[in-house]
Scaffold this motif. Structure first.
Motif, PDB file in Angstrom:
ATOM      1  N   LEU A 100      13.724   8.824  37.584  1.00 42.52           N
ATOM      2  CA  LEU A 100      14.916   7.974  37.608  1.00 42.52           C
ATOM      3  C   LEU A 100      15.473   7.922  39.036  1.00 42.52           C
ATOM      4  CD1 LEU A 100      16.971   6.368  35.890  1.00 42.52           C
ATOM      5  CD2 LEU A 100      18.252   8.487  35.577  1.00 42.52           C
ATOM      6  N   PRO A 101      14.748   7.261  39.921  1.00 45.17           N
ATOM      7  CA  PRO A 101      15.192   7.257  41.321  1.00 45.17           C
ATOM      8  C   PRO A 101      16.494   6.484  41.529  1.00 45.17           C
ATOM      9  CG  PRO A 101      13.271   5.840  41.018  1.00 45.17           C
ATOM     10  CD  PRO A 101      13.457   6.571  39.736  1.00 45.17           C
ATOM     11  N   SER A 102      16.769   5.512  40.649  1.00 47.23           N
ATOM     12  CA  SER A 102      17.933   4.642  40.863  1.00 47.23           C
ATOM     13  C   SER A 102      18.268   3.925  39.559  1.00 47.23           C
ATOM     14  CB  SER A 102      17.590   3.614  41.948  1.00 47.23           C
ATOM     15  OG  SER A 102      18.526   2.566  41.962  1.00 47.23           O
ATOM     16  N   LEU A 103      19.530   3.506  39.413  1.00 39.64           N
ATOM     17  CA  LEU A 103      19.908   2.656  38.282  1.00 39.64           C
ATOM     18  C   LEU A 103      19.843   1.175  38.660  1.00 39.64           C
ATOM     19  CD1 LEU A 103      22.907   4.569  36.640  1.00 39.64           C
ATOM     20  CD2 LEU A 103      20.488   4.624  36.034  1.00 39.64           C
ATOM     21  N   GLU A 143      15.861  -5.048  39.978  1.00 37.06           N
ATOM     22  CA  GLU A 143      15.828  -6.396  40.558  1.00 37.06           C
ATOM     23  C   GLU A 143      16.420  -7.445  39.621  1.00 37.06           C
ATOM     24  OE1 GLU A 143      14.223  -7.770  43.483  1.00 37.06           O
ATOM     25  OE2 GLU A 143      14.291  -5.721  44.282  1.00 37.06           O
ATOM     26  N   THR A 144      16.133  -7.293  38.328  1.00 38.28           N
ATOM     27  CA  THR A 144      16.467  -8.342  37.368  1.00 38.28           C
ATOM     28  C   THR A 144      17.106  -7.729  36.116  1.00 38.28           C
ATOM     29  OG1 THR A 144      14.332  -8.147  36.268  1.00 38.28           O
ATOM     30  CG2 THR A 144      14.453  -9.715  38.091  1.00 38.28           C
ATOM     31  N   PRO A 145      17.819  -8.551  35.322  1.00 38.21           N
ATOM     32  CA  PRO A 145      18.343  -8.067  34.046  1.00 38.21           C
ATOM     33  C   PRO A 145      17.241  -7.539  33.121  1.00 38.21           C
ATOM     34  CG  PRO A 145      19.358 -10.171  34.606  1.00 38.21           C
ATOM     35  CD  PRO A 145      18.282  -9.919  35.641  1.00 38.21           C
ATOM     36  N   GLU A 146      16.105  -8.234  33.089  1.00 38.05           N
ATOM     37  CA  GLU A 146      15.029  -7.776  32.202  1.00 38.05           C
ATOM     38  C   GLU A 146      14.535  -6.389  32.610  1.00 38.05           C
ATOM     39  OE1 GLU A 146      11.901 -10.641  31.524  1.00 38.05           O
ATOM     40  OE2 GLU A 146      10.598  -9.127  30.613  1.00 38.05           O
ATOM     41  N   ALA A 147      14.388  -6.163  33.921  1.00 38.73           N
ATOM     42  CA  ALA A 147      13.989  -4.826  34.379  1.00 38.73           C
ATOM     43  C   ALA A 147      15.070  -3.801  34.028  1.00 38.73           C
ATOM     44  CB  ALA A 147      13.721  -4.832  35.881  1.00 38.73           C
ATOM     45  N   GLY A 148      16.325  -4.222  34.027  1.00 42.81           N
ATOM     46  CA  GLY A 148      17.413  -3.333  33.636  1.00 42.81           C
ATOM     47  C   GLY A 148      17.335  -2.958  32.164  1.00 42.81           C
ATOM     48  N   GLU A 205      14.570  -2.845  30.428  1.00 42.74           N
ATOM     49  CA  GLU A 205      13.452  -1.891  30.313  1.00 42.74           C
ATOM     50  C   GLU A 205      13.874  -0.482  30.758  1.00 42.74           C
ATOM     51  OE1 GLU A 205      10.346  -3.842  32.516  1.00 42.74           O
ATOM     52  OE2 GLU A 205      10.308  -5.467  31.042  1.00 42.74           O
ATOM     53  N   LEU A 206      14.713  -0.413  31.775  1.00 41.54           N
ATOM     54  CA  LEU A 206      15.222   0.893  32.200  1.00 41.54           C
ATOM     55  C   LEU A 206      16.090   1.523  31.099  1.00 41.54           C
ATOM     56  CD1 LEU A 206      15.611   3.155  34.205  1.00 41.54           C
ATOM     57  CD2 LEU A 206      17.355   1.793  35.371  1.00 41.54           C
ATOM     58  N   ALA A 207      16.877   0.685  30.423  1.00 44.59           N
ATOM     59  CA  ALA A 207      17.712   1.190  29.318  1.00 44.59           C
ATOM     60  C   ALA A 207      16.838   1.788  28.211  1.00 44.59           C
ATOM     61  CB  ALA A 207      18.588   0.071  28.763  1.00 44.59           C
ATOM     62  N   ILE A 208      15.707   1.134  27.943  1.00 47.83           N
ATOM     63  CA  ILE A 208      14.775   1.669  26.939  1.00 47.83           C
ATOM     64  C   ILE A 208      14.180   2.986  27.432  1.00 47.83           C
ATOM     65  CG2 ILE A 208      12.529   1.240  25.838  1.00 47.83           C
ATOM     66  CD1 ILE A 208      13.343  -1.708  25.640  1.00 47.83           C
ATOM     67  N   LYS A 209      13.852   3.042  28.705  1.00 43.64           N
ATOM     68  CA  LYS A 209      13.303   4.272  29.277  1.00 43.64           C
ATOM     69  C   LYS A 209      14.300   5.432  29.162  1.00 43.64           C
ATOM     70  CE  LYS A 209      11.138   5.899  33.601  1.00 43.64           C
ATOM     71  NZ  LYS A 209      10.904   5.520  35.022  1.00 43.64           N
ATOM     72  N   LEU A 210      15.560   5.165  29.475  1.00 40.28           N
ATOM     73  CA  LEU A 210      16.589   6.203  29.366  1.00 40.28           C
ATOM     74  C   LEU A 210      16.693   6.692  27.920  1.00 40.28           C
ATOM     75  CD1 LEU A 210      19.348   4.513  31.570  1.00 40.28           C
ATOM     76  CD2 LEU A 210      18.207   6.679  32.108  1.00 40.28           C
ATOM     77  N   VAL A 253      19.848   1.869  22.935  1.00 34.21           N
ATOM     78  CA  VAL A 253      19.476   1.000  24.058  1.00 34.21           C
ATOM     79  C   VAL A 253      20.692   0.204  24.534  1.00 34.21           C
ATOM     80  CG1 VAL A 253      18.040  -0.970  24.761  1.00 34.21           C
ATOM     81  CG2 VAL A 253      17.062   0.852  23.348  1.00 34.21           C
ATOM     82  N   ALA A 254      21.489  -0.285  23.587  1.00 29.85           N
ATOM     83  CA  ALA A 254      22.689  -1.062  23.950  1.00 29.85           C
ATOM     84  C   ALA A 254      23.649  -0.231  24.799  1.00 29.85           C
ATOM     85  CB  ALA A 254      23.387  -1.564  22.690  1.00 29.85           C
ATOM     86  N   ALA A 255      23.826   1.032  24.415  1.00 31.56           N
ATOM     87  CA  ALA A 255      24.725   1.909  25.183  1.00 31.56           C
ATOM     88  C   ALA A 255      24.170   2.134  26.587  1.00 31.56           C
ATOM     89  CB  ALA A 255      24.907   3.242  24.454  1.00 31.56           C
ATOM     90  N   ASN A 256      22.885   2.397  26.691  1.00 29.66           N
ATOM     91  CA  ASN A 256      22.292   2.609  28.009  1.00 29.66           C
ATOM     92  C   ASN A 256      22.265   1.317  28.827  1.00 29.66           C
ATOM     93  OD1 ASN A 256      21.619   5.426  28.252  1.00 29.66           O
ATOM     94  ND2 ASN A 256      20.068   5.123  26.653  1.00 29.66           N
ATOM     95  N   PHE A 257      22.060   0.186  28.153  1.00 31.44           N
ATOM     96  CA  PHE A 257      22.032  -1.084  28.895  1.00 31.44           C
ATOM     97  C   PHE A 257      23.405  -1.386  29.481  1.00 31.44           C
ATOM     98  CE2 PHE A 257      21.950  -5.867  29.001  1.00 31.44           C
ATOM     99  CZ  PHE A 257      21.076  -5.958  30.071  1.00 31.44           C
ATOM    100  N   GLN A 258      24.461  -1.008  28.767  1.00 27.43           N
ATOM    101  CA  GLN A 258      25.794  -1.211  29.330  1.00 27.43           C
ATOM    102  C   GLN A 258      25.938  -0.443  30.649  1.00 27.43           C
ATOM    103  OE1 GLN A 258      29.498  -0.011  27.113  1.00 27.43           O
ATOM    104  NE2 GLN A 258      29.860  -2.187  27.326  1.00 27.43           N
TER     105      GLN A 258
END
Lengths: 73, 73, 73, 73, 73, 73
Positions: B4-7, B10-15, B17-22, B58-63
């Motif tokens: 998790l180098p950074s929150l 580049e894009t909302p979609e990548a964000g 995917e990061l929420a799913i990863k978290l 995922v919704a909580a992490n995406f926020q």
């Protein structure tokens, strides 16, 4: 020394670990008996919904920690 | 290298995917045994409420991720 | 083309639809099999608590989308 | 005419009613059949936990609406 | 003297304890009978999901307390 | 007179009471029958998980009320 001296962390990953710590400390304060908590471990760690619930608590705490660190921007 | 180098993404979609990863990393840290997690997969992936719960995490992490990226405005 | 090019929407109603899309995409990514998801549909769509849970996920995502749009003020 | 033309309301009470409307619309969009929803009504309206869950969804939506109205300060 | 004179605390750890107090007070106000609450204690304190749920409530309250203290920055 | 004239309260404790009122009003609007609600009272007030869930709803509403009052700083 406090178990929670600060919400600030060096990195996002350290912030995520702090979120996990916060989630576990709330459990530990409610059920301080180490043996009792260990007995439950095999239950929830092999139950998908229990793990999802635990992940939800981490997500809530991570939001707090991330805000405290201005999202490490 | 940190998982998790950074929150920032580049894009909302990548964000997203990061929420799913978290969401998944919190599960993985609680249950590190790959086989144990795989055994549970068919359970929750065929249960509507389990999937809804997972979507809530995922919704909580995406926020959090969306805030970290100033909503990609 | 990304399925999530932006969190910005023209209207609050379009923002609510985007919140529903986000809620469903998290499910779809966890269970990519269309048939499996369709088999579960009659279960949760006829269970009050399942629908309430789903509404809770939409509420969490709608909060994110509304913030991203500065509440369409 | 949109069912959600705006998140702004005149009063806090109207904002709370909008939060209830948002909670119900997410259910309605997931289960559009009026008869199906009515059949479930007696179930959840006589179950304490179902009502608490529904109140939790309203709370999440009310937070969004209250923010959108700058808390009617 | 109020049981909640302020949301401000000296330290993050004191803030976490306040979050636990807020979580318990909501229970106490709903079920004011001390004996009734004590009877339930062994149930939830030996059930992993109950403890996770309780940790989730603390997380929500801690977010409020942390914001109130500007994250003790 | 509105049951919710304002989200502003004099003190944090009054804000917590308002959060409880908001939580109960959402239930009351969903189940307006006083007798039906009273019948359920003994169920949830003697069930630890029900009380925890109710505390979670209060936590969500208290976050809104606390924000509305700028945390009574």
């Amino acid at each position: 020394m406090s178990w929670l001296p600060s919400l600030q962390t060096e990195t996002p990953e350290a912030g995520f670990e702090l979120a996990i710590k916060l989630s576990r400390m709330a459990v530990k304060i409610t059920q301080p008996d180490d043996d009792a908590r260990n007995r439950m471990r095999s239950d929830y760690s092999n139950n998908a919904d229990s793990l999802t619930m635990a992940s939800g608590v981490v997500a809530a705490n991570f939001q707090t920690v991330a805000q405290a660190n201005n999202f490490w921007r």
